[in-house]
Write an enzyme that holds these catalytic residues in place. Structure first.
Site, mmCIF file in Angstrom:
data_model
loop_
_atom_site.group_PDB
_atom_site.id
_atom_site.type_symbol
_atom_site.label_atom_id
_atom_site.label_comp_id
_atom_site.label_asym_id
_atom_site.label_seq_id
_atom_site.Cartn_x
_atom_site.Cartn_y
_atom_site.Cartn_z
ATOM 1 N N LYS A 1 46.014 15.828 20.674
ATOM 2 C CA LYS A 1 46.647 15.712 19.292
ATOM 3 C C LYS A 1 45.899 15.269 18.181
ATOM 4 C CE LYS A 1 51.143 14.940 20.186
ATOM 5 N NZ LYS A 1 52.575 14.330 20.501
ATOM 6 N N LEU A 2 44.668 15.610 18.105
ATOM 7 C CA LEU A 2 43.651 15.439 16.858
ATOM 8 C C LEU A 2 44.399 15.816 15.856
ATOM 9 C CD1 LEU A 2 40.856 14.761 16.175
ATOM 10 C CD2 LEU A 2 40.094 16.910 16.412
ATOM 11 N N LYS B 1 48.808 15.268 29.535
ATOM 12 C CA LYS B 1 48.130 15.460 30.736
ATOM 13 C C LYS B 1 48.694 17.029 31.245
ATOM 14 C CE LYS B 1 49.689 11.739 32.452
ATOM 15 N NZ LYS B 1 50.071 10.943 31.294
ATOM 16 N N GLY C 1 50.295 6.491 28.953
ATOM 17 C CA GLY C 1 51.334 7.484 29.262
ATOM 18 C C GLY C 1 51.288 8.529 28.085
ATOM 19 N N ASP C 2 52.068 9.688 28.133
ATOM 20 C CA ASP C 2 52.282 10.650 27.404
ATOM 21 C C ASP C 2 51.014 11.257 26.635
ATOM 22 O OD1 ASP C 2 55.139 10.425 28.035
ATOM 23 O OD2 ASP C 2 54.981 8.549 26.580
ATOM 24 N N GLY D 1 63.666 10.638 25.395
ATOM 25 C CA GLY D 1 64.126 11.247 24.053
ATOM 26 C C GLY D 1 63.842 10.049 23.311
ATOM 27 N N ARG D 2 63.362 8.867 23.862
ATOM 28 C CA ARG D 2 63.136 7.555 23.042
ATOM 29 C C ARG D 2 62.038 7.772 21.985
ATOM 30 N NH1 ARG D 2 62.589 3.093 27.567
ATOM 31 N NH2 ARG D 2 61.349 4.708 28.547
ATOM 32 N N GLY E 1 57.149 13.199 32.228
ATOM 33 C CA GLY E 1 57.708 14.517 31.651
ATOM 34 C C GLY E 1 56.454 15.321 30.909
ATOM 35 N N HIS E 2 56.098 16.294 31.955
ATOM 36 C CA HIS E 2 54.883 16.983 31.460
ATOM 37 C C HIS E 2 55.371 18.212 30.775
ATOM 38 C CE1 HIS E 2 52.480 14.364 34.542
ATOM 39 N NE2 HIS E 2 52.908 13.785 33.462
ATOM 40 N N SER F 1 42.055 18.934 22.207
ATOM 41 C CA SER F 1 43.182 19.619 21.906
ATOM 42 C C SER F 1 43.713 19.463 20.324
ATOM 43 C CB SER F 1 44.174 19.288 22.874
ATOM 44 O OG SER F 1 45.561 19.837 22.519
ATOM 45 N N GLN G 1 52.315 9.161 33.923
ATOM 46 C CA GLN G 1 52.241 7.737 33.289
ATOM 47 C C GLN G 1 50.647 7.438 32.946
ATOM 48 O OE1 GLN G 1 54.276 7.154 36.557
ATOM 49 N NE2 GLN G 1 55.509 8.466 35.249
HETATM 50 P P1 IMP Z 1 59.587 3.369 35.112
HETATM 51 O O1 IMP Z 1 58.576 3.812 35.455
HETATM 52 O O2 IMP Z 1 60.994 4.331 34.783
HETATM 53 O O3 IMP Z 1 60.156 1.990 36.058
HETATM 54 O O4 IMP Z 1 59.313 2.548 33.683
HETATM 55 C C1 IMP Z 1 58.410 1.424 33.318
HETATM 56 C C2 IMP Z 1 57.579 1.476 32.273
HETATM 57 O O5 IMP Z 1 56.889 2.789 32.436
HETATM 58 C C3 IMP Z 1 58.647 1.677 31.119
HETATM 59 O O6 IMP Z 1 57.932 0.891 29.839
HETATM 60 C C4 IMP Z 1 58.526 3.225 30.778
HETATM 61 O O7 IMP Z 1 58.824 3.621 29.324
HETATM 62 C C5 IMP Z 1 57.131 3.749 31.105
HETATM 63 N N1 IMP Z 1 57.002 4.946 31.534
HETATM 64 C C6 IMP Z 1 57.398 5.604 32.684
HETATM 65 N N2 IMP Z 1 57.277 6.609 32.795
HETATM 66 C C7 IMP Z 1 56.746 7.145 31.683
HETATM 67 C C8 IMP Z 1 55.848 8.362 31.247
HETATM 68 O O8 IMP Z 1 56.047 9.304 31.758
HETATM 69 N N3 IMP Z 1 55.499 8.125 30.054
HETATM 70 C C9 IMP Z 1 55.166 6.956 29.307
HETATM 71 N N4 IMP Z 1 55.886 5.742 29.667
HETATM 72 C C10 IMP Z 1 56.463 6.043 30.746
#
Ligand code: IMP
Length: 424
Positions: free
Chosen positions: A331-332, A16, A12-13, A302-303, A40-41, A413, A224
Site C-alpha cells: 500500500k505504498l 498478506k 493484521g490487514d 466492514g468496520r 479476510g484475505h 506493492s 492477523q
Molecule cells: P478475534 O480474533 O475475532 O477474537 O478478535 C480479536 C482482535 O483481533 C480484535 O481486535 C479484532 O479486530 C482483531 N482481528 C481478528 N482478526 C483480524 C484480522 O484478520 N485483521 C485485523 N484484525 C483482526
C-alpha cells in the site's frame, strides 16, 4: 526448496493475501496455520475480487495444494460457503484442498459466546470479529473441543456436543440471561456442511512431512498480525492464536529447523481494527486521508480501520519475534498525495526514550511516538517495475525503513492487482 512463512508484521490487514497469491505460483503447498474466519484475505485478479477467510490464498495462482492446518479453527458452515464461492469461479478443489483432522471446529455456540462475552465486557470490549474464535480456542485448550475428525462419527459427535451444551447453556441462561441453544436443532443445521467438508479431511501433518522429505516448497500463510499474537501482542487486545513464526510450526506440524524464510508484511503506514493501544494512531485529517486513500474498512466485518503512521519500534519487535529475514511493503501508493509523511522511530515513556516495544499493554497505551518527518513525493508510484524507477523521495522513505530494521524489502506493492508489484 524454500519453506517460507508469510507473517503480518503489524495488527493484521497488511495485504498478506496478495503476497501469498503472488508467491504461491512457485509453491507445492500453501498452508494456513492459525486463526479462522476472522481473517479476510482479499485477492484481485483479472476482473475478479474474492475475500478468502479460511481457504489459503494459493488457490487461484498455479496448482499448489492448499492445506488448512491443525492450528486453524474452522466454522464448517462458513467453510462450505467459501468452497462454493471458489468452485463458482471455476476452481476444482478435488485433490487441491486438504483439511487437518486435528483442526478444531467452531460451533454456533462459540459464536453466541463470543458475542455475549463481548457485550458483557462493556467499555472493556476487545472488539472481536464475532466469529467465535476466542471461545473455540478456549474449548481447545480446556480439552472439550470438537475436532474435524470428530465430525466423522455422528453418534459420538452428538454426545460430545450435548455434553458441552449442558455447561454452555447454564452459562448462557444463568450468567448472560440469554436463551439456551437447542442441541438437536444445532446438529441438524450442521449436517449438510459436514457432508460437504468430509472428502477434504486429511492427515495434513503427514502430508507436510512427506513434502519436506521430497524437498517440495511450502508457503505458510499467517492470518492477523504479530501484534495481535496471544503471547506477544497487546494482551488482552489480541486474537486467541499465534500468528508469529512459532505458531506456524505448531499449527502445521512443520519443525522449526525446516523453516528457511520468514517474510514479514508491513503496510507503508499502520492500521488496527478493534480496541487496544495503537501508539501512532491519527485522529485527524491525515488519519482520515489514510483511511479514505487506503480503503481501510475490514474485509470480514466492514468496520472502519484505525489509521496511523508507520511505527518502526513495533515493526522491529515483530521482525525479532519471528526472525523475519525478508519484508514486503504494501500500500505504498496510499501515501502518494501526502505533503508530509512521518515514521515513528522511538517512543517516549515516562520521561525516557526507548526503542523497545513494551510488554505491558498499559505502557504501550502511554508511550508518545517520536517521529522522523519525510517530504511527500506527490506523484504516483503505480506502474513501476523496479525500485530504481520509483521517485527519489519514495526511495529515500523505503531505504530509511530498510536501514533502521536491517531487513530488505523483496516485494513492494503499489496497488491491489497482481501487476501493481515490484519484485526485487
Ligand atoms: P478475534 O480474533 O475475532 O477474537 O478478535 C480479536 C482482535 O483481533 C480484535 O481486535 C479484532 O479486530 C482483531 N482481528 C481478528 N482478526 C483480524 C484480522 O484478520 N485483521 C485485523 N484484525 C483482526
Amino acid at each position: 526448496m524454500p519453506v517460507r512463512i508469510v507473517i503480518g508484521a503489524q495488527w493484521g490487514d497488511e495485504g498478506k493475501g496478495k503476497v501469498v497469491d503472488l508467491l504461491s505460483k512457485d509453491a507445492h503447498y500453501v498452508v494456513r496455520y492459525q486463526g479462522g474466519a476472522n481473517a479476510g484475505h482479499t485477492l484481485k485478479f483479472d476482473d475478479t475480487t474474492i475475500v478468502l477467510h479460511l481457504i489459503p490464498s494459493g488457490m487461484f495462482n498455479g496448482n499448489s495444494k492448499c492445506v488448512i492446518g491443525n492450528g486453524v479453527v474452522i466454522d464448517p458452515i462458513s467453510l462450505v460457503n467459501e468452497i462454493e464461492e471458489v468452485e463458482s469461479l471455476g476452481v476444482n478443489l478435488e485433490n487441491r484442498l486438504f483439511i487437518s483432522s486435528a483442526a478444531h471446529v467452531i460451533l454456533p455456540y462459540h459464536k453466541v459466546l463470543d458475542k455475549v462475552k463481548e457485550k458483557s465486557r462493556g467499555s472493556d470490549a476487545i472488539g472481536t470479529t464475532g466469529r467465535g474464535i476466542g471461545p473455540a480456542y478456549v474449548s481447545k485448550v480446556s480439552r472439550v473441543g470438537i475436532r474435524i475428525c470428530d465430525l466423522l462419527d455422528k453418534s459420538s459427535l452428538n454426545e460430545k456436543i450435548k455434553k458441552n451444551l449442558n455447561d454452555i447453556n447454564q452459562a448462557l441462561v444463568n450468567v448472560y440471561g440469554e436463551e439456551p441453544i437447542d442441541a438437536d436443532e444445532m446438529i441438524a443445521e450442521l449436517e449438510p456442511a459436514i457432508e460437504t467438508v468430509k472428502p477434504y479431511i486429511s492427515n495434513t501433518t503427514k502430508i507436510m512431512h512427506d513434502a519436506l522429505q521430497k524437498g517440495e516448497s511450502i508457503l505458510l500463510e499467517g492470518a492477523q498480525g504479530s501484534l495481535l499474537d496471544v503471547d506477544h501482542g497487546t494482551y488482552p487486545f489480541v486474537t486467541s492464536s499465534s500468528p508469529t513464526a512459532g505458531g506456524a510450526c505448531t499449527g502445521s506440524g512443520i519443525p522449526p529447523m525446516a523453516i528457511t524464510h520468514a517474510m514479514g508484511i508491513t503496510k507503508a503506514y499502520c492500521t488496527r481494527v478493534g480496541n487496544g493501544p495503537f501508539p501512532t494512531e491519527l485522529n485527524d485529517d491525515a488519519g482520515e486521508k489514510l483511511r479514505k486513500n487506503g480503503q481501510e474498512f475490514g474485509a470480514t466485518t466492514g468496520r472502519p480501520r484505525r489509521c496511523g503512521w508507520l511505527d518502526l519500534v513495533a515493526l522491529n519487535y515483530a521482525i525479532r519475534l519471528s526472525g523475519m529475514n525478508e519484508l514486503t511493503l504494501t500500500k505504498l501508493d496510499v501515501l502518494d498525495d501526502f505533503d508530509e509523511i512521518k515514521i515513528c522511530t522511538s517512543y517516549e515513556l515516562d520521561g525516557e526514550t526507548t526503542d523497545a516495544f513494551p510488554i505491558e499493554t498499559d505502557k504501550v497505551a502511554r508511550v508518545k511516538p517520536v517521529y522522523k518527518p519525510f517530504e511527500g513525493w506527490k506523484t504516483t508510484t503505480k506502474n513501476f517495475s523496479s525500485f530504481e524507477e520509483l521517485p527519489g523521495k519514495t526511495q529515500e522513505y523505503i531505504s530509511f525503513i530498510e536501514e533502521y530494521t536491517g531487513v530488505r524489502f523483496n516485494i513492494i506493492s503499489t496497488g491491489p492487482k497482481r501487476n501493481e508489484t515490484i519484485i526485487r
